[in-house]
Motif scaffolding. Sequence first.
Motif, PDB file in Angstrom:
ATOM      1  N   SER A 126       0.848  -1.185   0.000  1.00 35.91           N
ATOM      2  CA  SER A 126       0.000   0.000   0.000  1.00 35.91           C
ATOM      3  C   SER A 126       0.886   1.239   0.000  1.00 35.91           C
ATOM      4  CB  SER A 126      -0.916   0.001   1.231  1.00 35.91           C
ATOM      5  OG  SER A 126      -1.743   1.151   1.236  1.00 35.91           O
ATOM      6  N   ALA A 127       0.704   2.100  -0.996  1.00 35.76           N
ATOM      7  CA  ALA A 127       1.509   3.315  -1.089  1.00 35.76           C
ATOM      8  C   ALA A 127       1.222   4.226   0.093  1.00 35.76           C
ATOM      9  CB  ALA A 127       1.216   4.039  -2.397  1.00 35.76           C
ATOM     10  N   GLN A 129       0.461   7.312   2.212  1.00 34.19           N
ATOM     11  CA  GLN A 129      -0.222   8.571   1.991  1.00 34.19           C
ATOM     12  C   GLN A 129       0.072   9.494   3.165  1.00 34.19           C
ATOM     13  OE1 GLN A 129      -1.967   9.206  -0.899  1.00 34.19           O
ATOM     14  NE2 GLN A 129      -1.193   7.197  -1.515  1.00 34.19           N
ATOM     15  N   ASN A 143       2.996  11.739  -5.241  1.00 34.77           N
ATOM     16  CA  ASN A 143       1.957  10.742  -5.010  1.00 34.77           C
ATOM     17  C   ASN A 143       1.893   9.756  -6.165  1.00 34.77           C
ATOM     18  OD1 ASN A 143      -0.273   9.781  -3.337  1.00 34.77           O
ATOM     19  ND2 ASN A 143      -1.580  10.416  -5.030  1.00 34.77           N
ATOM     20  N   ALA A 144       2.047  10.256  -7.392  1.00 38.29           N
ATOM     21  CA  ALA A 144       2.037   9.373  -8.568  1.00 38.29           C
ATOM     22  C   ALA A 144       3.212   8.402  -8.512  1.00 38.29           C
ATOM     23  CB  ALA A 144       2.086  10.205  -9.844  1.00 38.29           C
ATOM     24  N   ARG A 146       4.686   7.277  -5.786  1.00 37.79           N
ATOM     25  CA  ARG A 146       4.404   6.260  -4.754  1.00 37.79           C
ATOM     26  C   ARG A 146       3.463   5.193  -5.292  1.00 37.79           C
ATOM     27  NH1 ARG A 146       4.838  10.752  -1.097  1.00 37.79           N
ATOM     28  NH2 ARG A 146       2.707  11.382  -1.559  1.00 37.79           N
ATOM     29  N   LEU A 147       2.445   5.613  -6.029  1.00 40.06           N
ATOM     30  CA  LEU A 147       1.512   4.646  -6.602  1.00 40.06           C
ATOM     31  C   LEU A 147       2.189   3.789  -7.663  1.00 40.06           C
ATOM     32  CD1 LEU A 147      -1.658   6.908  -6.891  1.00 40.06           C
ATOM     33  CD2 LEU A 147      -1.265   5.061  -5.258  1.00 40.06           C
ATOM     34  N   GLU A 150       4.142   1.149  -5.874  1.00 40.57           N
ATOM     35  CA  GLU A 150       3.229   0.096  -5.423  1.00 40.57           C
ATOM     36  C   GLU A 150       2.921  -0.866  -6.572  1.00 40.57           C
ATOM     37  OE1 GLU A 150      -1.473   0.050  -4.806  1.00 40.57           O
ATOM     38  OE2 GLU A 150      -0.469   1.302  -3.304  1.00 40.57           O
ATOM     39  N   HIS A 151       2.642  -0.311  -7.757  1.00 39.88           N
ATOM     40  CA  HIS A 151       2.325  -1.130  -8.925  1.00 39.88           C
ATOM     41  C   HIS A 151       3.498  -2.039  -9.305  1.00 39.88           C
ATOM     42  CE1 HIS A 151       0.642  -2.323 -12.749  1.00 39.88           C
ATOM     43  NE2 HIS A 151       1.669  -1.794 -13.398  1.00 39.88           N
TER      44      HIS A 151
END
Length: 254
Positions: A126-127, A129, A143-144, A146-147, A150-151
């Motif tokens: 889970s990224a 937040q 934020n992008a 971090r996501l 995660e991917h």
Amino acid sequence: MELLTAAAEILRKKYQYHGYIHLKIIPGASQSAIRRAMQLSNAVSLNIEVPGAVYFAKLSNYKRFDTDIVAPIKYMAEHTAKGAEFARVKCTTQFIVGAADEPDRDIVRYTGAIYDRLKFKRVYFSAYQPPKSADFKLDDGANAARLAREHRLYQTDFLLRKYRFKADEIAFNDDGNLDLTVDPKQRWADLHPEFYPVKVNLADREALLRIPGIGPAHVKRILERRRKRRLQSWLDIGLKGRNALKPMRYAVFS
């Protein structure tokens, strides 16, 4: 922890609920509480959060990684192992990606150990937040990223679980993180040209799984169909057009 197991017990005994229950194990829970949770549930999970005590110390100054995280996780693994009393119970865990400035390399190393040694069913990511406040402005770029991390970690997890890669085979950038511009399977292929081309009609399952552009379902189809006849092209397993372009670069049918 007592409230969690009490709620599960009400469902099981008072309401005779026989369906699926997944209980969270609170860090630092006693062995008796964990045991009771496994008696009542189909799955249990304790989130490891970060890959090691050094990073954990950045998140908490009153919990200890070895006693509150590692010890309960080992207890869960031991009592849900094959042949153990609670072998039917599935164990999972989760990392919070980016919470303690940890590199992906350490997360992947821990993930590999969780699968290989503890035999957990799944590892989730889970990224992180950051907490929001009146003077906090969300950085869309950060934020992008971090996501995206995660991917990429989920893609790597799939390689470990389904493609039989080992953690030490995964490639990282100099900063210890996964390359956000290319998926980890493609990165491995790019770094190992000597492995290709793979001979589709002769290669074993592990080799076939290393062909970029095909997954476990395609490999299963290859193994089933080549028992009956020699495969001539990707059309023989239902791949055509653009979907066949990538594997075509890494495999031969001759």
